[in-house]
Design a protein around this motif. Sequence first.
Motif, PDB file in Angstrom:
ATOM      1  N   ALA A   1      54.272 -67.751 -20.967  1.00  0.00           N
ATOM      2  CA  ALA A   1      54.834 -66.429 -20.355  1.00  0.00           C
ATOM      3  C   ALA A   1      54.371 -65.368 -21.269  1.00  0.00           C
ATOM      4  O   ALA A   1      53.878 -64.246 -20.627  1.00  0.00           O
ATOM      5  N   MET A   2      53.908 -65.471 -22.553  1.00  0.00           N
ATOM      6  CA  MET A   2      53.506 -64.343 -23.306  1.00  0.00           C
ATOM      7  C   MET A   2      52.194 -64.228 -22.863  1.00  0.00           C
ATOM      8  O   MET A   2      51.675 -62.893 -22.563  1.00  0.00           O
ATOM      9  N   TRP A   3      51.181 -65.127 -22.379  1.00  0.00           N
ATOM     10  CA  TRP A   3      49.952 -64.727 -22.096  1.00  0.00           C
ATOM     11  C   TRP A   3      49.936 -64.179 -20.476  1.00  0.00           C
ATOM     12  O   TRP A   3      49.031 -63.442 -20.045  1.00  0.00           O
ATOM     13  N   VAL A   4      51.003 -64.466 -19.904  1.00  0.00           N
ATOM     14  CA  VAL A   4      51.182 -63.772 -18.365  1.00  0.00           C
ATOM     15  C   VAL A   4      51.162 -62.540 -18.606  1.00  0.00           C
ATOM     16  O   VAL A   4      50.574 -61.537 -18.311  1.00  0.00           O
ATOM     17  N   ALA A   5      52.279 -62.192 -19.652  1.00  0.00           N
ATOM     18  CA  ALA A   5      52.538 -60.656 -20.097  1.00  0.00           C
ATOM     19  C   ALA A   5      51.164 -60.122 -20.395  1.00  0.00           C
ATOM     20  O   ALA A   5      50.974 -58.901 -20.285  1.00  0.00           O
ATOM     21  N   TRP A   6      50.367 -60.803 -21.267  1.00  0.00           N
ATOM     22  CA  TRP A   6      49.392 -60.234 -21.796  1.00  0.00           C
ATOM     23  C   TRP A   6      48.080 -60.060 -20.727  1.00  0.00           C
ATOM     24  O   TRP A   6      47.752 -58.971 -20.857  1.00  0.00           O
ATOM     25  N   GLY A   7      48.093 -60.736 -19.683  1.00  0.00           N
ATOM     26  CA  GLY A   7      47.104 -60.702 -18.438  1.00  0.00           C
ATOM     27  C   GLY A   7      47.647 -59.284 -17.817  1.00  0.00           C
ATOM     28  O   GLY A   7      46.557 -58.552 -17.420  1.00  0.00           O
ATOM     29  N   ILE A   8      48.919 -59.236 -17.752  1.00  0.00           N
ATOM     30  CA  ILE A   8      49.266 -57.977 -16.856  1.00  0.00           C
ATOM     31  C   ILE A   8      48.957 -56.793 -17.619  1.00  0.00           C
ATOM     32  O   ILE A   8      48.440 -55.572 -17.161  1.00  0.00           O
ATOM     33  N   MET A   9      49.207 -56.829 -19.149  1.00  0.00           N
ATOM     34  CA  MET A   9      48.769 -55.673 -19.527  1.00  0.00           C
ATOM     35  C   MET A   9      47.419 -55.196 -19.734  1.00  0.00           C
ATOM     36  O   MET A   9      47.187 -54.109 -19.659  1.00  0.00           O
ATOM     37  N   GLN A  10      46.549 -56.452 -19.684  1.00  0.00           N
ATOM     38  CA  GLN A  10      45.203 -55.950 -19.792  1.00  0.00           C
ATOM     39  C   GLN A  10      44.607 -55.667 -18.572  1.00  0.00           C
ATOM     40  O   GLN A  10      43.425 -54.933 -18.633  1.00  0.00           O
ATOM     41  N   ALA A  11      45.139 -55.911 -17.482  1.00  0.00           N
ATOM     42  CA  ALA A  11      44.529 -55.619 -16.301  1.00  0.00           C
ATOM     43  C   ALA A  11      44.524 -54.230 -15.975  1.00  0.00           C
ATOM     44  O   ALA A  11      45.319 -53.495 -16.160  1.00  0.00           O
ATOM     45  N   LYS A  12      43.412 -53.814 -15.247  1.00  0.00           N
ATOM     46  CA  LYS A  12      43.094 -52.408 -14.724  1.00  0.00           C
ATOM     47  C   LYS A  12      43.517 -52.383 -13.293  1.00  0.00           C
ATOM     48  O   LYS A  12      43.105 -52.860 -12.571  1.00  0.00           O
ATOM     49  N   ILE A  13      44.693 -51.820 -13.018  1.00  0.00           N
ATOM     50  CA  ILE A  13      45.369 -51.884 -11.647  1.00  0.00           C
ATOM     51  C   ILE A  13      45.094 -50.475 -10.937  1.00  0.00           C
ATOM     52  O   ILE A  13      45.558 -49.520 -11.421  1.00  0.00           O
ATOM     53  N   PRO A  14      44.270 -50.361 -10.075  1.00  0.00           N
ATOM     54  CA  PRO A  14      43.883 -49.318  -9.351  1.00  0.00           C
ATOM     55  C   PRO A  14      45.372 -48.509  -8.567  1.00  0.00           C
ATOM     56  O   PRO A  14      46.046 -49.392  -8.101  1.00  0.00           O
ATOM     57  N   GLY A  15      45.368 -47.338  -8.693  1.00  0.00           N
ATOM     58  CA  GLY A  15      46.586 -46.678  -8.283  1.00  0.00           C
ATOM     59  C   GLY A  15      47.936 -46.486  -9.197  1.00  0.00           C
ATOM     60  O   GLY A  15      48.774 -45.827  -8.824  1.00  0.00           O
ATOM     61  N   PHE A  16      47.741 -47.484 -10.286  1.00  0.00           N
ATOM     62  CA  PHE A  16      49.088 -47.455 -11.156  1.00  0.00           C
ATOM     63  C   PHE A  16      48.714 -46.869 -12.285  1.00  0.00           C
ATOM     64  O   PHE A  16      47.740 -46.754 -13.120  1.00  0.00           O
ATOM     65  N   ASP A  17      49.829 -45.812 -12.672  1.00  0.00           N
ATOM     66  CA  ASP A  17      49.858 -44.966 -13.910  1.00  0.00           C
ATOM     67  C   ASP A  17      50.992 -44.994 -14.410  1.00  0.00           C
ATOM     68  O   ASP A  17      51.922 -44.530 -14.012  1.00  0.00           O
ATOM     69  N   PRO A  18      50.948 -45.971 -15.597  1.00  0.00           N
ATOM     70  CA  PRO A  18      52.259 -46.049 -16.433  1.00  0.00           C
ATOM     71  C   PRO A  18      52.598 -44.682 -17.152  1.00  0.00           C
ATOM     72  O   PRO A  18      53.999 -44.689 -17.458  1.00  0.00           O
ATOM     73  N   GLU A  19      52.134 -43.948 -17.215  1.00  0.00           N
ATOM     74  CA  GLU A  19      52.319 -42.811 -18.068  1.00  0.00           C
ATOM     75  C   GLU A  19      53.446 -41.938 -17.193  1.00  0.00           C
ATOM     76  O   GLU A  19      54.308 -40.980 -17.561  1.00  0.00           O
ATOM     77  N   GLU A  20      53.165 -42.012 -15.772  1.00  0.00           N
ATOM     78  CA  GLU A  20      53.941 -41.270 -15.018  1.00  0.00           C
ATOM     79  C   GLU A  20      55.259 -42.206 -14.388  1.00  0.00           C
ATOM     80  O   GLU A  20      55.948 -41.954 -13.463  1.00  0.00           O
ATOM     81  N   THR A  21      55.431 -43.350 -14.760  1.00  0.00           N
ATOM     82  CA  THR A  21      56.377 -44.388 -14.306  1.00  0.00           C
ATOM     83  C   THR A  21      57.947 -43.834 -14.611  1.00  0.00           C
ATOM     84  O   THR A  21      58.096 -43.754 -15.711  1.00  0.00           O
ATOM     85  N   PRO A  22      58.900 -43.568 -13.737  1.00  0.00           N
ATOM     86  CA  PRO A  22      60.128 -43.550 -14.245  1.00  0.00           C
ATOM     87  C   PRO A  22      60.779 -44.712 -14.837  1.00  0.00           C
ATOM     88  O   PRO A  22      60.744 -45.784 -13.693  1.00  0.00           O
ATOM     89  N   LYS A  23      61.402 -44.702 -15.827  1.00  0.00           N
ATOM     90  CA  LYS A  23      61.959 -46.032 -16.453  1.00  0.00           C
ATOM     91  C   LYS A  23      63.378 -45.791 -15.929  1.00  0.00           C
ATOM     92  O   LYS A  23      64.201 -45.079 -16.317  1.00  0.00           O
ATOM     93  N   GLY A  24      63.741 -47.059 -15.872  1.00  0.00           N
ATOM     94  CA  GLY A  24      65.028 -47.416 -15.549  1.00  0.00           C
ATOM     95  C   GLY A  24      65.874 -48.116 -16.760  1.00  0.00           C
ATOM     96  O   GLY A  24      65.386 -48.008 -17.733  1.00  0.00           O
ATOM     97  N   ALA A  25      66.799 -48.820 -16.682  1.00  0.00           N
ATOM     98  CA  ALA A  25      67.675 -49.717 -17.643  1.00  0.00           C
ATOM     99  C   ALA A  25      66.492 -50.295 -18.436  1.00  0.00           C
ATOM    100  O   ALA A  25      66.470 -50.314 -19.358  1.00  0.00           O
ATOM    101  N   GLU A  26      65.961 -51.316 -17.537  1.00  0.00           N
ATOM    102  CA  GLU A  26      64.985 -52.023 -18.250  1.00  0.00           C
ATOM    103  C   GLU A  26      63.485 -51.716 -17.939  1.00  0.00           C
ATOM    104  O   GLU A  26      62.646 -52.630 -17.842  1.00  0.00           O
TER     105      GLU A  26
END
Length: 674
Positions: free
Chosen positions: A587-612
């Motif tokens: 599971a940790m390396w699943v999270a690592w792979g998602i963190m490392q991936a360059k995802i076209p169209g996704f901008d985490p800096e502009e993501t509205p955060k909910g409770a989680e």
Amino acid sequence: MQQDPASSQPPHRHRIDVMGERIISQVAEWLEHERTKRQNRKSQRAHGSRRKHHKDDAEGSSSQETARTRRFSLDSQSSEVSLDRLQKIIDDSMSSLGLNAIPHHSPRSGKKSQRRRSIALHRIASSDTEFHDGDVLVPGCDGVLDNSKTLSYTGGNAADGEVASTSKHREEKERKAWLTFKSEIIRLTHTLRLKGWRRVPLDSGDAISVERLSGALTNAVYVVTPPEDMMGKAEGGKKNPAKLLLRVYGPQAEHIIDRENELSVLRRLARKKIGPRLLGTFANGRFEQFLNAITLTAEDLRDSDTSKQIAKRIRELHDGIELLEDEKDHGPAVLKNWDHWLSRVSQAISFLDAKMLAGDLGPVMNAADAWKQRGLVCGTDWPTFKAMFDRYRQYVFDRYGGSKVVRENLVFCHNDTQYGNILRIRPDDKKSPLMQPNYEHKQLVVIDFEYAAANVRGYEFANHFSEWCYDYHDEAASFACNVNKYPTPEEQDRLIKSYVNHRPEHRHPGASTPVLTPLATPTMGPSTPSPGPSIPGSSSSIVEFMLDARVPPGGWKEEEQRREEQVEEQVKSLIEETRLWRPICSAMWVAWGIMQAKIPGFDPEETPKGAEGDQPGAVMPLEEEEEGDPHGFDYLGYAQERAMFFWGDCVTSGLIKLEDLPEAVRNNIKLAQR
């Protein structure tokens, strides 16, 4: 009569204080001289710039001046930082000696004394991992090394003076990019005062060789070789430059790796002489000692002798570095990483899930877009995957009987013992101690301590055994997890038994032999606290007995049999603990792979955060989406493969039935039948 404290000090202590004052005065004098000289150079450059601006109206003059400013910027900024650090050292030293002002010092013999001051300063600024009061001194600067245009694995060799006739515009552009990159490397070595490298001229980028090594996923790693004419024997007492290992951090790694903690770990390892020496650091990378060694391959892990040697080196690491109380209080690092990454991972995977479920995927343009054809990255939607992880996490702690028992079992782990992070040194001398049978395992050197932290032994083995399933040099599918290559019970037993039987020469005071009681039997309902594993202390072997020790009841043969039974029990317990932590590892390396991936169209800096932080990220307009790297590692493919391994272990543990999983997961689930 009360004696004067100063007069009561021993003579040698008085000499030390006098020497301390003298050193401070010398360094302070040099510091003032350097600041004045630097200010004069700045004034001259500014004056020269104004004259050139009036003299030359050509367009090229502006670009030349900009280039020169860029060349000087790294040295000047880094040097200013170095001078500020030196000023702080002087202030702290004065305070420790009870001085309010810099003591005056008069050189005895003019130029000769001035030369001695220069030599002393260079010794203090050495890059060879020196020590001061038990701490490691490593030079650093705020310079940045841009390798974005040299990510290919070729083009860094020293120039032969000719350009191939078939060379076209693209090859020439790449050659210039490599030349700029190599020139900046030389400039950094000068700024950090790496031994011998200040003799390499700043304009000799064409003369050095820079070779990128494959296998490193988080960073770009290079071997930097000095000019060939400097590889011979040094003359006149001057040290020629040695090869360097250059590590440039990946752009995505800043959200994953705590670099300050990593450097702190490397300093602790340096005190124990574990791993390569750290030579110098800069803002987005570092220089390390280059070892004459070869990297292990995926097949090397399966070699019986190599596997035993790896076990011994792991044991030496676990017993050689003592955990800090604060590290123990934070619990297993694998769970700390998960909690730290959770918000960003939730944003990214929710964004991908939304596109997948909506069918809004866009065209598959290259290999980096392959995730669009494979379905949900985690096999299920993110809330379902996260809920299963939370359930399994509680299941693990229940098996131990609570977090306090887990804390007692924590050791200092590497946490990333894949084959690319293990080197085998090639001794130059046939008579080297490393050639002796008792020390042959020390030919192996573990590198890359980015994830090194507190974990249980079972996690270390779970991670290592899972790495048997990967071949990162497979051109067809370097991200794929082949569970058929997971070590057999015999191979697991061989490695862990070698670990248990090994007695490191240097152990920290709290180190002990892992004697683990069996874990509690798993239950499918509410879990009952169990005794869990414990470490009551070191076991004994008859070889540790004194020659005149009493013969134990039943004789030595019976004692040896009891010892073997004890070892088998320890091995069995560690294998059980390994299986328990394997899904957490995946599971940790699943999270690592998602963190490392360059995802076209996704901008985490502009993501509205909910409770989680589970809401989708901001979506860029389709026409502005960037293409993924077609030649890069498929991080999302890697994450999905590990997710299938995770689900397989959850089924094996009885936490979920296979028929309750989506069809896509049932068809691709990975079950390690061992």
